[in-house]
Design a protein around this motif. Structure first.
Motif, PDB file in Angstrom:
ATOM      1  N   TYR A  13      -1.672  -2.116  10.695  1.00 24.55           N
ATOM      2  CA  TYR A  13      -2.146  -1.955   9.315  1.00 24.55           C
ATOM      3  C   TYR A  13      -3.551  -1.344   9.293  1.00 24.55           C
ATOM      4  CZ  TYR A  13      -3.654  -3.146   4.589  1.00 24.55           C
ATOM      5  OH  TYR A  13      -4.139  -3.080   3.303  1.00 24.55           O
TER       6      TYR A  13
ATOM      7  N   TYR B 191      -4.846   5.329   3.342  1.00 26.22           N
ATOM      8  CA  TYR B 191      -4.542   4.829   2.007  1.00 26.22           C
ATOM      9  C   TYR B 191      -5.592   5.343   1.018  1.00 26.22           C
ATOM     10  CZ  TYR B 191      -1.538   1.642   4.627  1.00 26.22           C
ATOM     11  OH  TYR B 191      -0.586   1.114   5.457  1.00 26.22           O
TER      12      TYR B 191
ATOM     13  N   ASN C 153      -3.276   2.172  -4.925  1.00 25.64           N
ATOM     14  CA  ASN C 153      -2.305   3.140  -4.405  1.00 25.64           C
ATOM     15  C   ASN C 153      -1.572   3.862  -5.533  1.00 25.64           C
ATOM     16  OD1 ASN C 153      -1.485   4.280  -1.980  1.00 25.64           O
ATOM     17  ND2 ASN C 153       0.438   3.170  -1.970  1.00 25.64           N
TER      18      ASN C 153
ATOM     19  N   ARG D 234       0.833  -1.211   0.000  1.00 24.84           N
ATOM     20  CA  ARG D 234       0.000   0.000   0.000  1.00 24.84           C
ATOM     21  C   ARG D 234       0.870   1.263   0.000  1.00 24.84           C
ATOM     22  NH1 ARG D 234      -5.592   0.120  -0.903  1.00 24.84           N
ATOM     23  NH2 ARG D 234      -6.697  -1.393   0.405  1.00 24.84           N
ATOM     24  N   GLU D 235       1.869   1.281   0.868  1.00 24.73           N
ATOM     25  CA  GLU D 235       2.608   2.518   1.093  1.00 24.73           C
ATOM     26  C   GLU D 235       3.674   2.783   0.040  1.00 24.73           C
ATOM     27  OE1 GLU D 235       3.914   2.305   5.145  1.00 24.73           O
ATOM     28  OE2 GLU D 235       1.889   2.653   5.934  1.00 24.73           O
TER      29      GLU D 235
ATOM     30  N   ILE E 209      -6.191  -6.624  -3.436  1.00 28.13           N
ATOM     31  CA  ILE E 209      -5.677  -6.289  -2.108  1.00 28.13           C
ATOM     32  C   ILE E 209      -6.790  -6.189  -1.057  1.00 28.13           C
ATOM     33  CG2 ILE E 209      -5.693  -3.765  -2.405  1.00 28.13           C
ATOM     34  CD1 ILE E 209      -2.870  -3.885  -0.945  1.00 28.13           C
TER      35      ILE E 209
ATOM     36  N   ARG F 297      -4.716   2.147   7.579  1.00 31.85           N
ATOM     37  CA  ARG F 297      -5.460   1.944   6.333  1.00 31.85           C
ATOM     38  C   ARG F 297      -6.328   3.144   5.972  1.00 31.85           C
ATOM     39  NH1 ARG F 297      -8.844  -3.419   6.239  1.00 31.85           N
ATOM     40  NH2 ARG F 297      -9.868  -2.284   7.952  1.00 31.85           N
TER      41      ARG F 297
ATOM     42  N   GLU G 168      -6.869  -8.329   2.510  1.00 30.77           N
ATOM     43  CA  GLU G 168      -7.044  -7.778   3.856  1.00 30.77           C
ATOM     44  C   GLU G 168      -7.989  -8.663   4.674  1.00 30.77           C
ATOM     45  OE1 GLU G 168      -8.464  -3.901   2.993  1.00 30.77           O
ATOM     46  OE2 GLU G 168      -6.472  -3.097   2.505  1.00 30.77           O
TER      47      GLU G 168
END
Length: 619
Positions: free
Chosen positions: A606, A613, A618, A562-563, A571, A610, A575
């Motif tokens: 996380y 995000y 992303n 994500r980052e 994704i 989140r 999760e």
């Protein structure tokens, strides 16, 4: 050097006359200096040639006369004829040619493009139903296949330093968990001082501990003394133990080798009620014909292997059985015990030790690094200039000044590591870090601030390049330990990205039938094309490790994806999967309580992040 008549007129003649290869004594020496030897004048071809010679240099290889680099019988080429034909091929290839190698034998050269790899290889692969040692040995006897370990056949071995940092990181992680990060005043016991296990004593010493390591081969012990990886040795077990206890009491960091079978050493420790703080093993248990049975000298073992291999294997497996029983006993007595990844537990389990897997594998300590795509990235100066390595050490210290573990490693390596063959360095770098470093190195080569091109590679023991249920992929959260798609995809990605050469292997580390794995070599020569390809490789290679672990449900991997902008189409589903498989893995006993609590904490972090995000991709 005079050239034998049969080599005159062949491309390899120049390397023979220059002293890099002696076909009479079967001696290969690392090629150093600025002179380019390949017809193409292209470092993308000169690079693999030099790395092939490097891994067979006597300062690097375990048994170079038999083409064995390390790991029992891991070869660089199938035969000496094949070695010479590979060299002839590389010397005469054009910059758009690609050499194809099957189990150490050159099989074809295809004209593709400058963006394609210059060498493609697949080593020791067998169809799954036939993937066992007996079938392999039958085919090997017919000259149809050969064993290439991990970095031996991929021409990516850099001497004992290559495994040193992995050993350092693993034992260091154990020290962090159990002993507040230091081994000062602690005893670590193991066995195996070959080109892999030989890293153990120095890694333990660098962490402040006392290393007591057994090996049955005095030549391996002396080699580790000569290369600075071992401080001292004795052939007397009682004396070795006394030396270790004395050093422990004085809190001296020292490494001691003992000429003995691992079983004999562990039996004596138990008899004397001496419990090491950490216990592991790096004997070549992955190959029952390389593991030396109790009661045999190395010379007797070599003779019995040839005269009666069936009897040899029975004896070896009985010793492995006893070996693991003793490790379990010391574990019950209080030793932090783990298998480093040589398949010793499985061999013992098959021999009747039903609780062999009460001993955890090394991934109990290494998994957190792999979840971030972090692993053993390595490089060499292709011209053989150690100053280029030191300059790059300084670059690392500047680029990653906040990484205290990296800085500690670099400083320790400066103090303790001796170069073997081409000067090299290995550092655990992760996703994003490898590409950044590669970009800087390319610019330094282009500006002439380094003496020459740099080769990059890594161990196959990496985040996304291997499927090995008794080592690298043991205890995956979702139970996907044996899924083999991931190393194949890693190999395909690195090939598509244009690595200088790519390799796909079977059996390295744990033996035939138990692992498949991929590697690569990338020559950064300062050209724009090489830089473009390197940045792709250094992105998709560690990135595939992040993706592999994200799909297994590791929250830290989802966080990295994500980052750092790794696009994973499902994704959101991953999760949801993560929450479920964490509980399932612990309930079914596939992960330890420590791992369970660690990944639960990662999941909480996380979820907290989140909300920041932006999109599933992303972008």
């Amino acid at each position: 050097m005079s050239v034998p008549q049969r080599y005159r007129g062949r491309p390899i003649e120049e390397l023979i006359s220059s002293g890099y290869y002696d076909p009479e004594s079967r001696t290969v020496k690392a090629i150093k200096g600025d002179e380019i030897h390949v017809h193409s004048r292209d470092w993308q071809i000169e690079g693999p040639l030099r790395m092939l010679f490097h891994v067979l240099d006597p300062m690097v290889a375990k048994d170079p006369k038999n083409l064995i680099v390390y790991g029992g019988t891991g070869k660089a080429a199938r035969s000496w004829d094949d070695f010479e034909d590979i060299v002839d091929a590389l010397l005469t290839m054009d910059s758009e040619d690609t050499l194809v190698i099957q189990s150490g034998q050159p099989v074809a050269i295809w004209r593709l493009s400058r963006s394609a790899p210059r060498v493609l290889m697949s080593n020791a692969m067998l169809v799954p139903k036939w993937a066992d040692w007996r079938v392999f040995w039958e085919l090997e006897a017919k000259g149809l296949i050969s064993f290439h370990q991990m970095t031996a056949g991929c021409w990516a071995y850099i001497g004992t330093q290559g495994i040193l940092q992995g050993t350092y990181e693993t034992i260091g992680a154990a020290a962090d968990r159990h002993f507040n990060g230091s081994l000062e005043g602690r005893l670590v016991v193991s066995a195996g001082l070959g080109n892999m296990g030989g890293a153990q004593p120095l890694a333990i010493k660098m962490l402040g501990g006392v290393a007591l390591i057994a090996d049955v081969d005095v030549n391996m012990i002396r080699r580790m003394i000569d290369t600075g990886y071992l401080d001292t040795w004795t052939d007397n077990i009682d004396k070795a133990i006394d030396m270790a206890i004395d050093a422990k009491e004085k809190k001296q960091a020292v490494s001691i080798g003992v000429l003995a079978n691992a079983v004999d050493l562990l039996e004596k420790l138990i008899k004397d009620n001496i419990v090491p703080e950490i216990l592991t093993d790096q004997t070549p248990a992955h190959d029952p014909l390389s593991y030396v049975p109790k009661g045999l000298t190395i010379e007797q073992a070599m003779q019995l292997r040839k005269s009666d291999p069936e009897k040899y294997m029975v004896m070896a497996k009985e010793t492995m059985k006893r070996h693991v029983q003793l490790m379990l006993e010391l574990q019950r007595m209080g030793s932090v015990t783990f298998e480093y990844g040589n398949n010793l537990r499985k061999q013992a389990y098959d021999a009747g030790v039903n609780d062999a897997f009460k001993i955890p594998g090394q991934m109990e300590y290494m998994r957190p690094l792999f979840e971030e795509g972090r692993g053993p990235f390595r490089w060499t100066s292709l011209v053989g200039d150690p100053n280029d390595i030191y300059k790059l050490d300084d670059v690392l210290l500047t680029l990653f000044e906040r990484n205290s573990k990296l800085i500690r490693w670099i400083k320790a390596a400066h103090q303790y590591v001796k170069f073997q063959g081409l000067p090299a360095r290995v550092v655990y770098l992760g996703y994003g870090e490898r590409a950044l470093f590669g970009k800087v190195v390319s610019e330094l080569v282009r500006k002439g601030e380094l003496h020459g091109p740099i080769w990059f590679g890594r161990d196959h023991l990496d985040s996304g390049s291997v499927a090995s249920p008794f080592r690298e992929t043991e205890g995956m959260l979702d139970g996907s330990d044996a899924i083999g798609d991931w190393p194949i995809l890693n190999y395909a990605l690195n090939t598509a990205a244009g690595a200088t050469w790519t390799c796909f292997h079977h059996g390295g580390g744990v033996g035939i039938g138990f692992s498949i794995h991929a590697g690569f070599g990338m020559v950064v020569d300062g050209s724009e094309l090489a830089e473009e390809k390197a940045l792709r490789v250094f992105t998709v290679d560690p990135g595939s490790g992040v993706v592999r672990h994200a799909h297994a449900g590791y929250p830290k991997s989802l966080m990295v994806a994500r980052e750092r902008g790794i696009r994973i189409p499902i994704i959101n589903r991953l999760e949801e999967k993560s929450t479920r498989v964490i509980e399932e893995a612990y309930r079914e006993g596939r992960v330890s309580k420590f791992t369970y609590e660690r990944v639960k904490k990662d999941l909480e972090e996380y979820k907290a992040r989140r909300q920041n995000y932006r999109t599933p991709f992303n972008t």
